[in-house]
Design an enzyme around this catalytic site. Structure first.
Site, short mmCIF file in Angstrom:
data_model
loop_
_atom_site.label_atom_id
_atom_site.label_comp_id
_atom_site.label_asym_id
_atom_site.label_seq_id
_atom_site.Cartn_x
_atom_site.Cartn_y
_atom_site.Cartn_z
N ARG A 14 0.82 -1.22 0.00
CA ARG A 14 0.00 0.00 0.00
C ARG A 14 0.85 1.27 0.00
O ARG A 14 0.54 2.25 0.66
CB ARG A 14 -0.98 -0.01 1.19
CG ARG A 14 -2.10 -1.04 1.01
CD ARG A 14 -3.04 -1.03 2.19
NE ARG A 14 -2.35 -1.50 3.38
CZ ARG A 14 -2.74 -1.25 4.62
NH1 ARG A 14 -3.80 -0.52 4.85
NH2 ARG A 14 -2.06 -1.72 5.65
N HIS A 689 -21.86 11.25 8.26
CA HIS A 689 -20.59 11.26 7.54
C HIS A 689 -19.83 12.56 7.77
O HIS A 689 -18.68 12.69 7.38
CB HIS A 689 -20.82 11.05 6.04
CG HIS A 689 -21.46 9.73 5.77
ND1 HIS A 689 -22.81 9.58 5.59
CD2 HIS A 689 -20.93 8.48 5.69
CE1 HIS A 689 -23.09 8.30 5.40
NE2 HIS A 689 -21.97 7.62 5.46
#
Ligand code: GLN
Ligand code: ZN
Length: 752
Positions: A14, A689
């Site tokens: 990653r 959110h």
């Protein structure tokens, strides 16, 4: 020679994620970020060196749809002041005064793309620099590049046409820009190879542009850029293939794994003399290919199409699978032998190609033999096959709750005695740094189970106390023991395994590590019982037990490919049913079965939807139908679109469903009213959110809107989704405001 459609870009460890996040945090310069990206590309091409071409422009700093938006200069007005990477990342993540473009799922995968906003009033100043420089990079390393480009139709089909524009006008503008972009690539080489990705053709006919396909691709051919390949994937694309066969393109890429019906296009392709890029190695799943069976399949294709016109390919980009098995040192060796990630899939492709077109040398023969052995062993492995699970799944399963909702709900009201407009939450409470640290220490073996459990219990205690204090009606335990709603269950079910490093890009720098379902699934012992009953013991109010539903567990995992998905789902459903049974026997009267990913499993083609809906529905109901009449079953789904699936939602027959609606006022709820939805509904009254704390007034306003659509007897009041990504400082005042808002509404508007 063979090809891949594309390669994962996030990096074996990653690296791209880490570089991006450092760059966004201001800890890495643009040059440093670009150096990481360049190094990754070089590394990824090295794995492709024996393929016909290496894929160029499959790399992306965020998303390849966004790359094309940027390259075409399709910049929404609100970003016009920005430029360069600030503009590029701004469209994905928002700028100070400009909200980000929407993001949504790439077909039926878990990858998200940034949705283009297309206006006829944009000037579409093209910017080919990314493609140009990546092409030059690949050439300078001595590779033969293939340029990956999202096709014009897929780009248009996925984009959102702005209010001020018509599809037709935008199409013309975007087409012109697209053609200018192609013209600007001409100088790169005398014979380019360009792969146009057109997965949108797999969804079937789109009247907006079906008539234009042949002309557009013929015009592209007329530019004499080199080899033109049009690739589709994720389903069959027979309607478009028929048109493409009449065009003058050189090759057509088809997915034979998820679109077996593509076989019926072979005759037309043969007649056209075009090259077939046969997608034969699974780009979306992680199982070792059965090479002997693949070879048979290819020979069948070769009866229609001459071998020299067949190029082997992955079924889609390898973006959707992890990088390599190399770092999986902890996994059971036998199970690991069944897996194949991106790097290994390229090797499979090469071996299969040799077997198909040439002949295997001694070491290749040995590899071939190994592949046969692995596949044979997998079929009969005791790890996969659990007779008792298979027997149980074969027996008839109850899928209908009794009595009907209108009778059950009376009983539930009598028992639970919740007030009008009952308040609750979706399940999770903040996953604090302390909680994560505690879990990590436990996983590393630094603390004993006892200490871990004690830590979790303390969290639950505080969480329940807080909910009581502010006066919520139905409480939850807060899910502190879970880092992920699927992983937590997968880890406790038989038949699941977890990789250490099997990351797959979900969007931007965000990656997920899906569980792997390798065998028959069963639940050896209760998974949530101790936490839920502990939480219930702390309060006299009803406490809602929290489970993840079978369809969501399935849709967020890599699923075994040797039996039907529906059969796997049914096994999971039975495990969840066992858990529900244990919970209700222990006195838990409300149980929520989350189906956050129910919609994600929908097939791309309309004609396949009824079959999916039938078994997905049956599995949900198989997991919930042994709930006693007095046990109240909740479910939760977090989408903003229910119109097309409302009948299925209704058929789930959950006593209460909570949904994500805050951002759309009461619009979304209207469809529930329109179909006469009778069960109870908890439309989210604030968006979780965002870190913003909703005021009491705002929540009251939202509740009033809801009351315009559904009667008060039918409504629950809750946030949009789980609170685990929020901080306590945000959650506490938000929920307090929610409870007070409801109290005031009850008094003012309803007079109680
Ligand atoms: N119960 C889960 C939670 O609260 C539901 C999450 C989801 O729907 N994605 O976190
Ligand atoms: Zn949700």
């Amino acid at each position: 020679m063979s090809i891949i459609i594309g390669f994962p870009r996030i990096g074996e460890n990653r690296e791209l994620k880490k570089a991006l996040e450092s760059f966004w945090a201001g800890k890495l310069t643009q040059e440093e970020l670009e150096a990481v990206a360049k190094e990754l590309r070089a590394k990824h091409w090295a794995y492709q060196k024996n393929l016909a071409y290496v894929s160029v422009n499959d790399f992306s700093l965020y998303d390849n749809v966004l790359d094309l938006t940027y390259a075409l200069g399709a910049i929404p007005e609100r970003f016009k002041q920005a430029s360069g990477l600030e503009l590029y990342f701004g469209m994905a993540r928002g700028l100070e005064n400009s909200v980000a473009c929407e993001m949504t799922k790439w077909f039926n995968t878990n990858y998200h793309y940034v949705v283009p906003e297309l206006s006829q009033n944009c000037d579409y100043t093209i910017n080919p620099s990314k493609i140009v420089s990546e092409y030059a990079e690949a050439k300078s390393l001595g590779y033969r590049p293939k340029i990956n480009l999202i096709g014009l139709f897929t780009f248009m089909g996925l984009g959102k046409i702005t209010q001020d524009s018509s599809f037709e006008n935008v199409f013309e503008k975007v087409k012109n820009a697209y053609f200018r972009l192609l013209d600007s690539l001409k100088a790169l080489d005398s014979d380019l190879v360009i792969q146009f990705d057109e997965p949108i053709f797999s969804k079937g006919k789109d009247e907006r542009f079906y008539g234009k396909i042949q002309a557009v691709y013929d015009e592209i051919v007329a530019k004499k850029l080199g080899k033109i390949i049009v690739t589709t994937y994720f389903e069959h694309s027979n309607e478009a293939t028929e048109i493409l066969c009449k065009s003058r393109i050189d090759g057509i890429g088809l997915d034979f794994l998820y679109g077996e019906k593509n076989l019926s296009s072979l005759k037309a392709i043969a007649k056209s003399g075009k090259t077939l890029y046969a997608g034969i190695i699974d780009g979306r799943n992680i199982w070792v290919a059965d090479l002997a069976q693949k070879l048979d399949f290819l020979e069948k294709i070769a009866q229609e199409i001459p071998k020299e016109n067949i190029v082997l390919s992955t079924s889609c980009s390898l973006l959707h699978v992890p990088f390599s098995k190399d770092s999986e040192v902890k996994m059971d060796k036998e199970i690991l032998s069944w897996l194949s990630f991106a790097k290994e899939k390229i090797q499979e492709l090469e071996l299969l190609e040799t077997a198909f077109k040439g002949s295997l040398n001694a070491s290749e023969k040995q590899k071939w033999q190994e592949n046969i052995t692995i596949n044979a062993n997998r079929k009969v492995s005791t790890k996969i096959n659990d007779k008792s699970v298979q027997e149980r799944a074969k027996a008839p399963i109850k899928t209908q709750r009794e009595p009907a909702f209108k009778d059950r709900i009376k009983l539930q009201h009598q028992n639970l005695k919740y007030p009008i407009l009952p308040t609750t939450t979706i399940g999770s409470f903040p996953q604090t740094p302390e909680l994560r640290a505690l879990r990590l220490r436990f996983k590393k073996g630094e603390i004993k189970e006892e200490a871990y459990h004690q830590g979790i219990q303390e969290y639950i205690k505080d969480c329940v106390a807080f909910q009581e204090e502010i006066g919520l009606d139905v409480l939850v335990h807060g899910e502190p023991e879970r880092n992920d709603m699927v992983e937590y269950f997968g880890e406790q079910l038989q038949g699941f395994v977890f990789s250490q490093n099997g990351w797959v890009q979900s969007y931007g720098s965000r990656c997920v590590k899906p569980p792997i379902i390798f065998g028959d699934v069963s639940r050896p012992k209760p998974m949530t019982l101790q936490w839920i009953t502990y939480a219930q013991s702390l309060t006299a109010k009803p406490l809602k037990g929290m489970l993840t539903g079978p369809v969501t567990i399935l849709n967020w995992s890599f699923v075994r490919d040797d039996i039907d998905r529906s059969a796997v789902c049914k096994q999971i459903a039975l495990g969840i049913a066992d858990e529900i049974n244990d919970l209700q026997n222990a006195g838990i009267a409300i149980i929520q079965v989350d189906e956050a990913a129910f919609k994600e499993g929908y097939p791309l083609r309309k004609e396949n939807i009824p079959v999916y809906e039938k078994w997905a529905l049956e599995c949900f109901k198989a997991s919930t139908s042994l709930a006693l009449p007095a046990t109240q079953i909740h479910t939760h789904m977090c989408y903003s679109e229910f119109n097309d699936i409302i009948k299925t939602i209704e058929a789930l027959d959950a006593d209460v469903i909570s949904i994500e609606t805050a951002r759309s006022g009461n619009e979304l709820l209207k469809v529930f009213a329109a179909v006469g939805y009778a069960n109870e509904v908890g439309p989210g009254v604030y968006d979780i959110h965002s870190p913003r704390i909703p005021s009491k007034e705002e929540i009251k306003q939202q509740i009033k809107l809801l009351l315009e659509v559904l009667p008060k007897e039918q409504l629950w009041i809750n946030p949009d989704c789980g609170l685990k990504t929020r901080k306590w400082e945000e959650v506490k005042p938000s929920l307090k405001n929610l409870v007070v808002a409801v109290k005031e509404i009850r008094e003012e508007a309803l007079g109680r």
